[in-house]
Design a protein around this motif. Structure first.
Motif, PDB file in Angstrom:
ATOM      1  N   ARG A 164      11.848   7.082 -44.066  1.00  0.00           N
ATOM      2  CA  ARG A 164      12.095   7.913 -45.249  1.00  0.00           C
ATOM      3  C   ARG A 164      10.793   8.235 -45.983  1.00  0.00           C
ATOM      4  N   ALA A 165       9.674   8.281 -45.266  1.00  0.00           N
ATOM      5  CA  ALA A 165       8.405   8.529 -45.952  1.00  0.00           C
ATOM      6  C   ALA A 165       7.363   9.087 -45.007  1.00  0.00           C
ATOM      7  N   MET A 166       6.531   9.983 -45.558  1.00  0.00           N
ATOM      8  CA  MET A 166       5.373  10.516 -44.845  1.00  0.00           C
ATOM      9  C   MET A 166       4.127   9.783 -45.326  1.00  0.00           C
ATOM     10  N   GLY A 167       3.063   9.871 -44.534  1.00  0.00           N
ATOM     11  CA  GLY A 167       1.811   9.234 -44.920  1.00  0.00           C
ATOM     12  C   GLY A 167       0.805   9.306 -43.799  1.00  0.00           C
ATOM     13  N   GLY A 168      -0.473   9.179 -44.127  1.00  0.00           N
ATOM     14  CA  GLY A 168      -1.515   9.103 -43.115  1.00  0.00           C
ATOM     15  C   GLY A 168      -1.518  10.265 -42.144  1.00  0.00           C
ATOM     16  N   PHE A 169      -1.349  11.493 -42.665  1.00  0.00           N
ATOM     17  CA  PHE A 169      -1.335  12.731 -41.867  1.00  0.00           C
ATOM     18  C   PHE A 169      -0.030  12.916 -41.104  1.00  0.00           C
ATOM     19  N   CYS A 170       0.956  12.024 -41.289  1.00  0.00           N
ATOM     20  CA  CYS A 170       2.160  11.998 -40.451  1.00  0.00           C
ATOM     21  C   CYS A 170       3.403  12.348 -41.270  1.00  0.00           C
ATOM     22  N   TYR A 171       4.308  13.115 -40.667  1.00  0.00           N
ATOM     23  CA  TYR A 171       5.511  13.589 -41.348  1.00  0.00           C
ATOM     24  C   TYR A 171       6.784  13.165 -40.618  1.00  0.00           C
ATOM     25  N   LEU A 172       6.840  13.406 -39.310  1.00  0.00           N
ATOM     26  CA  LEU A 172       7.917  12.898 -38.459  1.00  0.00           C
ATOM     27  C   LEU A 172       7.297  11.985 -37.419  1.00  0.00           C
ATOM     28  N   ASN A 173       7.989  10.879 -37.120  1.00  0.00           N
ATOM     29  CA  ASN A 173       7.426   9.888 -36.212  1.00  0.00           C
ATOM     30  C   ASN A 173       7.763  10.255 -34.769  1.00  0.00           C
ATOM     31  N   ASN A 174       6.857  11.024 -34.160  1.00  0.00           N
ATOM     32  CA  ASN A 174       7.097  11.565 -32.832  1.00  0.00           C
ATOM     33  C   ASN A 174       7.351  10.481 -31.786  1.00  0.00           C
ATOM     34  N   ALA A 175       6.557   9.413 -31.812  1.00  0.00           N
ATOM     35  CA  ALA A 175       6.717   8.344 -30.825  1.00  0.00           C
ATOM     36  C   ALA A 175       8.065   7.656 -30.966  1.00  0.00           C
ATOM     37  N   ALA A 176       8.478   7.396 -32.210  1.00  0.00           N
ATOM     38  CA  ALA A 176       9.767   6.745 -32.434  1.00  0.00           C
ATOM     39  C   ALA A 176      10.921   7.657 -32.051  1.00  0.00           C
ATOM     40  N   ILE A 177      10.794   8.943 -32.350  1.00  0.00           N
ATOM     41  CA  ILE A 177      11.832   9.904 -31.971  1.00  0.00           C
ATOM     42  C   ILE A 177      11.990   9.933 -30.450  1.00  0.00           C
ATOM     43  N   ALA A 178      10.862   9.923 -29.738  1.00  0.00           N
ATOM     44  CA  ALA A 178      10.911   9.923 -28.275  1.00  0.00           C
ATOM     45  C   ALA A 178      11.503   8.626 -27.735  1.00  0.00           C
ATOM     46  N   ALA A 179      11.098   7.488 -28.309  1.00  0.00           N
ATOM     47  CA  ALA A 179      11.630   6.202 -27.846  1.00  0.00           C
ATOM     48  C   ALA A 179      13.136   6.126 -28.060  1.00  0.00           C
ATOM     49  N   GLN A 180      13.595   6.613 -29.216  1.00  0.00           N
ATOM     50  CA  GLN A 180      15.030   6.603 -29.478  1.00  0.00           C
ATOM     51  C   GLN A 180      15.767   7.531 -28.515  1.00  0.00           C
ATOM     52  N   ALA A 181      15.159   8.676 -28.196  1.00  0.00           N
ATOM     53  CA  ALA A 181      15.783   9.589 -27.233  1.00  0.00           C
ATOM     54  C   ALA A 181      15.925   8.924 -25.866  1.00  0.00           C
ATOM     55  N   MET A 182      14.936   8.128 -25.476  1.00  0.00           N
ATOM     56  CA  MET A 182      15.037   7.391 -24.218  1.00  0.00           C
ATOM     57  C   MET A 182      16.186   6.395 -24.269  1.00  0.00           C
ATOM     58  N   ARG A 183      16.318   5.701 -25.378  1.00  0.00           N
ATOM     59  CA  ARG A 183      17.435   4.759 -25.525  1.00  0.00           C
ATOM     60  C   ARG A 183      18.770   5.496 -25.451  1.00  0.00           C
ATOM     61  N   ASP A 184      18.849   6.628 -26.146  1.00  0.00           N
ATOM     62  CA  ASP A 184      20.104   7.380 -26.168  1.00  0.00           C
ATOM     63  C   ASP A 184      20.455   7.935 -24.793  1.00  0.00           C
ATOM     64  N   ALA A 185      19.431   8.105 -23.949  1.00  0.00           N
ATOM     65  CA  ALA A 185      19.666   8.595 -22.586  1.00  0.00           C
ATOM     66  C   ALA A 185      20.039   7.476 -21.623  1.00  0.00           C
ATOM     67  N   GLY A 186      20.056   6.231 -22.103  1.00  0.00           N
ATOM     68  CA  GLY A 186      20.509   5.124 -21.276  1.00  0.00           C
ATOM     69  C   GLY A 186      19.456   4.133 -20.847  1.00  0.00           C
ATOM     70  N   VAL A 187      18.195   4.326 -21.258  1.00  0.00           N
ATOM     71  CA  VAL A 187      17.168   3.329 -20.955  1.00  0.00           C
ATOM     72  C   VAL A 187      17.440   2.101 -21.819  1.00  0.00           C
ATOM     73  N   VAL A 188      17.664   0.969 -21.198  1.00  0.00           N
ATOM     74  CA  VAL A 188      18.124  -0.214 -21.936  1.00  0.00           C
ATOM     75  C   VAL A 188      17.029  -0.792 -22.822  1.00  0.00           C
ATOM     76  N   LYS A 189      15.799  -0.862 -22.301  1.00  0.00           N
ATOM     77  CA  LYS A 189      14.697  -1.429 -23.060  1.00  0.00           C
ATOM     78  C   LYS A 189      13.496  -0.485 -23.007  1.00  0.00           C
ATOM     79  N   VAL A 190      13.010  -0.125 -24.179  1.00  0.00           N
ATOM     80  CA  VAL A 190      11.855   0.767 -24.308  1.00  0.00           C
ATOM     81  C   VAL A 190      10.766   0.026 -25.069  1.00  0.00           C
ATOM     82  N   ALA A 191       9.520   0.241 -24.688  1.00  0.00           N
ATOM     83  CA  ALA A 191       8.392  -0.317 -25.427  1.00  0.00           C
ATOM     84  C   ALA A 191       7.554   0.808 -25.994  1.00  0.00           C
ATOM     85  N   VAL A 192       7.008   0.559 -27.190  1.00  0.00           N
ATOM     86  CA  VAL A 192       6.030   1.458 -27.799  1.00  0.00           C
ATOM     87  C   VAL A 192       4.726   0.688 -27.923  1.00  0.00           C
ATOM     88  N   LEU A 193       3.682   1.206 -27.308  1.00  0.00           N
ATOM     89  CA  LEU A 193       2.353   0.608 -27.369  1.00  0.00           C
ATOM     90  C   LEU A 193       1.468   1.516 -28.209  1.00  0.00           C
TER      91      LEU A 193
END
Length: 343
Positions: A164-193
């Protein structure tokens, strides 16, 4: 390796940000992407394609709907005041102030939905951040579709943006959005490095209490470095997510030896977690020449980072984050990708 890029990133070009007591030209600028594109093409790393539009639904899987509404309407509300120039926050609900009510006035909203004054909103910001998220989602779809790896050339970056917040040049969390999309597509465990110099506080906040997404971050010690209030080693997750966050803060002056050792620690933890897909928040502001960072990696070291990530053997999406030595950013990013391809 497929690269996903949108020209809409140019629509977001802030005139300035508040940094150490003064308004300065934005470190996060369109020229960063142009340099990266030139290097990707020059190395022959693969095709560059435009993103597919995905709309708000996957964004709201990790961000609150009222926050997304704010991003979509902020510029119009700002212009309704008769203001000229970018919209920037100047007051925040810190400490004993109330944070349970969203102000009606745009100046209050800008502070309520931000953590700092490095997030100018311009006429094109909303279009640019939507396109940036679409790059990440298109890259995730490519990886889910069988690509070994893809590179989402996202701009603006995203890892400091929380639910619920922007900061540090960032507005939408692209990496988190992608990781969640992977989960929603059926990937059981996702890592973000997260290998950006600055801690990915937003990504951590989004997944902190979850056991299905592992977050590992190497970054400057928050005792002395932005974002200051997250990224300490004792932050390891909560509730069901206990043990699924790994923070590896490193001191100013860290060079390749110590950095790569920490990266090996992070990669080992991701392997132990049993991740089936990987999202890399790719910041190259660990470079010795970066103007707002304090690590000492050289360009050749980024090739070694890519090779170490490749050794995990996971379907991998690289999502662009920071890196502000504009003259060197293309080389450093291409080195990571090339190190992965040949690793």
């Amino acid at each position: 390796m497929l690269t996903i890029h949108s020209d809409d990133h140019r629509l977001h070009h802030g005139a300035g940000e508040f940094y150490r007591g003064r308004i300065v030209p934005c470190f996060e600028m369109p020229a960063r992407v142009e340099q990266i594109l030139a290097s990707v093409a020059g190395r022959g790393l693969g095709p560059v394609v435009a993103p597919v539009r995905h709309g708000r639904a996957p964004v709201e899987r990790v961000h609150a709907a009222d926050y997304v509404d704010f991003l979509a309407s902020a510029w119009d509300e700002w212009c309704a005041l008769g203001e000229i120039g970018d919209a920037l926050p100047y007051a925040w609900p810190a400490h004993d102030l109330r944070a349970d009510r969203v102000p009606d006035h745009i100046d209050g909203k800008l502070g309520f939905y931000s953590i700092d004054a490095a997030v100018p909103i311009t006429a094109g910001t909303w279009a640019a951040v939507q396109a940036s998220a679409d790059c990440a989602l298109t890259g995730a779809a490519a990886v889910l579709g069988g690509e070994r790896a893809a590179f989402a050339l996202c701009r603006p970056p995203g890892h400091h943006a929380g639910p619920r917040a922007m900061g540090g040049f960032c507005y939408l969390n692209n990496a988190a959005i992608a990781a969640q999309a992977m989960r929603d597509a059926g990937v059981v465990k996702v890592a973000v490095l997260d290998v950006d110099y600055h801690h990915g506080n937003g990504t951590q906040a989004i997944f902190y209490d979850r056991a299905d997404v592992f977050f590992a971050s190497l970054h400057g010690d928050p005792a002395v470095e932005y974002p200051f209030f997250a990224g300490f080693a004792d932050e390891t997750g909560s509730g069901a997510g206990q043990g699924c966050t790994l923070n590896l803060p490193l001191p100013w002056g860290t060079a390749a030896g110590a950095y790569l050792a920490a990266l090996d620690t992070g990669c080992a933890a991701i392997a132990a977690f049993g991740a089936q897909a990987l999202v890399v928040s790719l910041g190259v502001d660990t470079f010795a020449g970066d103007p707002i960072s304090h690590f000492k990696l050289e360009s050749a070291d980024f090739t070694r980072i890519g090779a170490r990530v490749a050794a995990l053997g996971l379907p991998t999406l690289f999502v662009m984050e920071g890196g502000y030595a504009v003259g060197d950013i293309g080389t450093n990013v291409a080195n990571v990708l090339e190190g992965f391809v040949h690793g």
